[in-house]
Scaffold this active site. Structure first.
Site, mmCIF file in Angstrom:
data_model
loop_
_atom_site.group_PDB
_atom_site.id
_atom_site.type_symbol
_atom_site.label_atom_id
_atom_site.label_comp_id
_atom_site.label_asym_id
_atom_site.label_seq_id
_atom_site.Cartn_x
_atom_site.Cartn_y
_atom_site.Cartn_z
ATOM 1 N N ASN A 9 0.869 -1.179 0.000
ATOM 2 C CA ASN A 9 0.000 0.000 0.000
ATOM 3 C C ASN A 9 0.906 1.229 0.000
ATOM 4 O OD1 ASN A 9 -1.797 2.049 0.457
ATOM 5 N ND2 ASN A 9 -2.400 1.384 2.513
ATOM 6 N N LYS A 11 0.093 4.228 -0.262
ATOM 7 C CA LYS A 11 -0.550 5.405 0.358
ATOM 8 C C LYS A 11 -0.322 6.631 -0.537
ATOM 9 C CE LYS A 11 -0.253 3.181 4.815
ATOM 10 N NZ LYS A 11 -0.127 3.304 6.273
ATOM 11 N N HIS A 95 -9.586 1.203 4.968
ATOM 12 C CA HIS A 95 -8.304 1.398 5.651
ATOM 13 C C HIS A 95 -8.518 2.391 6.804
ATOM 14 C CE1 HIS A 95 -4.210 2.546 6.508
ATOM 15 N NE2 HIS A 95 -3.828 1.462 5.866
ATOM 16 N N GLU A 97 -6.870 4.785 7.883
ATOM 17 C CA GLU A 97 -6.596 6.195 7.580
ATOM 18 C C GLU A 97 -7.807 6.838 6.910
ATOM 19 O OE1 GLU A 97 -2.899 5.451 5.570
ATOM 20 O OE2 GLU A 97 -1.998 4.953 7.509
ATOM 21 N N GLU A 167 -5.209 -4.714 10.785
ATOM 22 C CA GLU A 167 -4.191 -3.674 10.938
ATOM 23 C C GLU A 167 -4.460 -2.896 12.229
ATOM 24 O OE1 GLU A 167 -2.213 -2.544 6.943
ATOM 25 O OE2 GLU A 167 -3.922 -1.246 7.234
ATOM 26 N N GLY A 173 2.725 2.434 10.882
ATOM 27 C CA GLY A 173 3.691 3.521 10.738
ATOM 28 C C GLY A 173 4.426 3.880 12.013
ATOM 29 N N SER A 213 3.627 -1.950 10.427
ATOM 30 C CA SER A 213 5.082 -1.998 10.627
ATOM 31 C C SER A 213 5.701 -3.340 10.220
ATOM 32 C CB SER A 213 5.434 -1.648 12.074
ATOM 33 O OG SER A 213 5.037 -0.322 12.371
ATOM 34 N N GLY A 234 2.891 -1.035 4.327
ATOM 35 C CA GLY A 234 2.911 0.384 3.994
ATOM 36 C C GLY A 234 4.327 0.839 3.697
ATOM 37 N N GLY A 235 4.959 1.456 4.676
ATOM 38 C CA GLY A 235 6.281 2.066 4.498
ATOM 39 C C GLY A 235 7.303 1.188 3.790
HETATM 40 P P1 13P Z 1 3.098 0.533 7.714
HETATM 41 O O1 13P Z 1 3.600 -0.763 7.106
HETATM 42 O O2 13P Z 1 3.806 1.740 7.218
HETATM 43 O O3 13P Z 1 3.021 0.425 9.200
HETATM 44 O O4 13P Z 1 1.584 0.709 7.198
HETATM 45 C C1 13P Z 1 0.695 -0.346 7.315
HETATM 46 C C2 13P Z 1 -0.526 -0.020 6.541
HETATM 47 O O5 13P Z 1 -1.310 0.834 6.924
HETATM 48 C C3 13P Z 1 -0.746 -0.739 5.284
HETATM 49 O O6 13P Z 1 -2.035 -0.546 4.809
#
Ligand code: 13P
Length: 259
Positions: A9, A11, A95, A97, A167, A173, A213, A234-235
């Site tokens: 993802n 983002k 999600h 967010e 999640e 993050g 993470s 994510g990251g």
């Molecule tokens: P991180 O891997 O950056 O923690 O993000 C997870 C996420 O929200 C994937 O959708």
């Protein structure tokens, strides 16, 4: 046996120039991933380009959200047929967010999920609790509410075509991932609910990913849990080598330990 699934993802990251380089590096590093399915979810502006970069590659394309109606006066939104036209077949739904920043409700998430299934997409329904909810012992209540509302009105055959992602918000993050035991506990609980909402057989086929993470360094222990069928990253998905590292671990575990 559930084929491990790793989703990146991105983002709100990735100009066209960056997306081309990242998608190209992932494609070149994962020419024939075996025993694992791989999806990347770039931002809307990069989807068409990434679709071209990935054409002919086994890596599939996903969106980060969508509108539930096929067309209309919805300024700023993108419809499922528009996504289908550029080769997208997956979409993240709900999600945290988007729940928090955009105020997406469980009802809206359910509408999106149904529309996606009707149009042959694979929705990835995201659920997870805040740190405060966990402290108050409300983790199961929260994820259960999100799951029941998200899947409301769906038949077993539709639930079978859905992917879930657990999640925990406190792990997104932050660099603090859920422990394998914490992920397994919640994901086992979600699978129990799927047995009730669909059937025991269907619940055994639905993939439940862990996100929060995930990195190449912790992927192995998380993915070794029988309840963890893959990762929503994510990251670490913004760096081709880290993402490829996670995919390789998922592939190894998928073809060995859990068979
Ligand atoms: P991180 O891997 O950056 O923690 O993000 C997870 C996420 O929200 C994937 O959708």
């Amino acid at each position: 046996m559930r084929t491990p699934l790793v989703i990146g993802n991105w983002k709100m990251h990735g100009t066209i120039v960056e997306a081309r380089a990242l998608a190209g590096a992932i494609r070149d590093g994962l020419k024939r991933p075996r025993g694992v399915q791989v999806v990347v979810c770039p931002p809307f502006t990069a989807l068409a380009l990434v679709s071209e970069v990935l054409s002919g590659s086994p890596i599939q394309l996903g969106a980060q959200t969508c509108h539930h109606e096929p067309a209309g006066a919805h300024t700023g939104e993108v419809s499922i047929p528009m996504l289908a036209e550029i080769g997208c077949r997956w979409t993240l739904v709900g999600h945290s967010e988007r729940r928090k920043e955009i105020g997406e409700s469980d009802e809206l998430i359910n509408l999106k999920l149904r529309a996606l299934l009707t149009q042959g997409f694979t929705p990835v329904l995201c659920v997870g609790e805040t740190a405060e909810e966990r402290r108050q012992g409300l983790t199961f209540t929260t994820v259960e509410g999100q799951l029941r509302a998200g899947l409301a009105g769906l038949g077993g055959d539709q639930i079978a075509k859905t992917v879930l992602a657990y999640e925990p918000i406190w792990a997104i993050g932050t660099g603090v991932n859920a422990s394998p035991a914490q992920a397994a506990e919640v994901q086992g609980y979600l699978r129990g609910l799927l047995s009730e909402l669909a059937s025991k057989e269907i619940a055994q086929t639905v993939r439940i990913l862990y996100g929060g993470s995930v990195k190449a360094e912790n992927a192995e222990v998380l993915l070794a849990e029988p309840e963890v069928d893959g990762a929503l990253v994510g990251g670490a998905s913004l760096n081709a080598q880290s993402f490829i590292g996670i995919v390789r671990k998922a592939a190894r575990i998928g073809t060995a330990t859990k068979e």
